[in-house]
Structure formats: C-alpha cells, structure tokens
Motif scaffolding. Structure first.
Motif, PDB file in Angstrom:
ATOM      1  N   UNK A   1      22.679 -35.373  -7.943  1.00  0.00           N
ATOM      2  CA  UNK A   1      21.056 -34.523  -8.851  1.00  0.00           C
ATOM      3  C   UNK A   1      20.991 -35.307  -8.588  1.00  0.00           C
TER       4      UNK A   1
ATOM      5  N   UNK B   1      17.053 -36.984 -11.036  1.00  0.00           N
ATOM      6  CA  UNK B   1      16.252 -36.627 -12.497  1.00  0.00           C
ATOM      7  C   UNK B   1      15.559 -38.053 -11.726  1.00  0.00           C
TER       8      UNK B   1
ATOM      9  N   UNK C   1      14.935 -32.410 -13.455  1.00  0.00           N
ATOM     10  CA  UNK C   1      16.014 -32.461 -12.759  1.00  0.00           C
ATOM     11  C   UNK C   1      16.355 -31.598 -11.104  1.00  0.00           C
TER      12      UNK C   1
ATOM     13  N   UNK D   1      18.937 -30.010  -8.255  1.00  0.00           N
ATOM     14  CA  UNK D   1      20.665 -30.136  -7.684  1.00  0.00           C
ATOM     15  C   UNK D   1      20.660 -30.475  -6.161  1.00  0.00           C
TER      16      UNK D   1
ATOM     17  N   UNK E   1      22.963 -38.294  -9.846  1.00  0.00           N
ATOM     18  CA  UNK E   1      25.142 -38.936 -10.392  1.00  0.00           C
ATOM     19  C   UNK E   1      24.954 -38.109  -9.573  1.00  0.00           C
TER      20      UNK E   1
ATOM     21  N   UNK F   1      27.520 -34.904  -8.057  1.00  0.00           N
ATOM     22  CA  UNK F   1      27.153 -33.184  -7.391  1.00  0.00           C
ATOM     23  C   UNK F   1      28.348 -32.772  -8.783  1.00  0.00           C
ATOM     24  N   UNK F   2      29.524 -33.074  -9.012  1.00  0.00           N
ATOM     25  CA  UNK F   2      29.617 -32.968 -10.924  1.00  0.00           C
ATOM     26  C   UNK F   2      30.631 -34.053 -11.378  1.00  0.00           C
ATOM     27  N   UNK F   3      29.044 -35.233 -11.248  1.00  0.00           N
ATOM     28  CA  UNK F   3      30.105 -36.171 -12.730  1.00  0.00           C
ATOM     29  C   UNK F   3      28.462 -36.133 -13.312  1.00  0.00           C
ATOM     30  N   UNK F   4      28.827 -36.343 -14.767  1.00  0.00           N
ATOM     31  CA  UNK F   4      27.207 -37.046 -15.476  1.00  0.00           C
ATOM     32  C   UNK F   4      26.949 -37.760 -15.694  1.00  0.00           C
TER      33      UNK F   4
END
Lengths: 112, 114
Positions: free
Chosen positions: A32, A34, A49, A51, A94, A96-99
C-alpha cells in the motif's frame, strides 16, 4: 530488507509551475502506498493512497494528483503550483494487511 | 474520522529527567501506533498497541494503552538528548485494516537539554 526512496529532498518552485515528486519502494511487492503532507501546526495529512497499480484514492480536494504506474512507484503531481502547496511531503508504504507505515525521507517543497 | 489529541504540545526538560506524553480520543481506538520524527526526516515507527491495558517497553520508553482503548501514554525514563524529536500517535483510518492510511495527532515536540 525493504527500503523507500523519495526525491528530491528539497525543492523551490515558482507559483504556477508544475510538480512531480517520485517515490519508489524496494524489497516488497504489492505494498500500500501513501502521500502525506505535513504543514506547520497541522500535523500529517493524508493526501492520497493506493492499494494497487492504477488505483488511487484521494482524501482531500486540492491542486494535486497522484499516479501509480508500477507496483512499487508512486508519483505526486501538480499542473500549476499554488503558494498553499508549500509543505513537507512524505511518501510511505505499508504491508498489504498491516497498518504500520514506513516513511521516506520527505521532500521540503517551497512555492515562491 | 476521529480526532487524536496529543499533550503536551511542547515539552523541554533536562537530561536525566522522566516524562510522560499522552494521546487521547473521544472514541475507541482500533489500535494505536507511536512514531518519532526528527527534523527534516520522515516519522519512524516505535510501537503498535492493540489490546486494552497493554504495556510495551522499548529500552527506556514505556508505552501503555488504556483499558478502554481511548487513550495511550508514552513514558520516557532518564531522558537523553537523543530522545529529542516530535512524537506522534496514529490510528488506522476506516475499516480497511490499514490500507486506508493513518490519522495522526499533531504530536508532542520534545526537547531534551544536555
């Protein structure tokens, strides 16, 4: 290990000129991506952002646009800069599945 | 989008002193991250807290997440000049699990004087 590169570090541009800031990530796939802007007294503000390739979400209506032509490349652009576009621009990625976000070194943009 | 309030806004103390900075919200945090930013550089992640009441330690830094997950604190023991920087708290936006980016507080500017 993953690294993020952002350039240039500083930029002084006249009002009405175009802008292109580039950010690339190495060592990971499908991140991801940003763009944030940090202005004095206002904290970090999320601008765009993404994805995936070609997928851009804009958070704040403004004079800027973003593009993601490749998986690990994110570009911030403007056709005509305004004085209010001055600030510290930060690219981040980041998983893909973490913030948690990992930031580049930033670009200090001054519009004169 | 919920607001994250950080306090104090500025803090200047002598080397060797202890300090605590805070991050609060009127709503429940899904999770919370703390970052440190030095002048002219991007923020660097320090820690993520997820569970109410959670305490995490990173050398002289202790991070606590409130039981109700509406507040968090960062305590520094025996502060050193190298701890100087802007301390930011942040929360994931939306329900995208983090893909939607982060909402940041305005931060605490910390100066440790030798």
């Amino acid at each position: 290990s993953q690294t993020i590169h952002q350039w240039p570090a500083t930029l002084v541009q006249p009002v009405g000129s175009p802008l292109s800031l580039e950010c690339t990530v190495e060592g990971t796939s499908n991140p991801n991506l940003y763009w944030y802007r940090q202005a004095a007294g206002r904290g970090l503000q999320l601008l765009f952002y993404s994805v995936g390739i070609g997928q851009i979400s804009s958070e704040v209506p403004q004079n800027l646009s973003a593009s993601r032509p490749q998986d690990r490349q994110f570009i911030l652009s403007s056709k005509k800069l305004l004085l209010s576009d001055s600030g510290f621009y930060l690219c981040a990625w980041s998983h893909f599945v973490r913030a948690e976000a990992f930031f580049g070194q930033g670009t200090r943009l001054t519009v004169v | 989008t919920q607001l994250l309030e950080q306090s104090p806004q500025f803090l200047s103390i002598q080397e060797g002193e202890n300090l605590t900075v805070y991050c609060n919200s009127s709503s429940v945090f899904s999770s919370l991250q703390w970052y440190r930013q030095e002048p002219g550089e991007g923020p660097v992640l320090l820690v993520t807290v997820v569970t109410g009441g959670e305490v995490k330690k990173l050398k002289r830094l202790t991070f606590q997440f409130g039981d109700a997950r509406k507040d968090s604190s960062l305590h520094i023991t025996a502060a050193q000049p190298g701890d100087t920087g802007l301390y930011l708290c942040a929360e994931p936006r939306g329900a995208g699990g983090g893909a939607d980016g982060l909402t940041f507080g305005k931060g605490t500017h910390l100066i440790i004087q030798p």
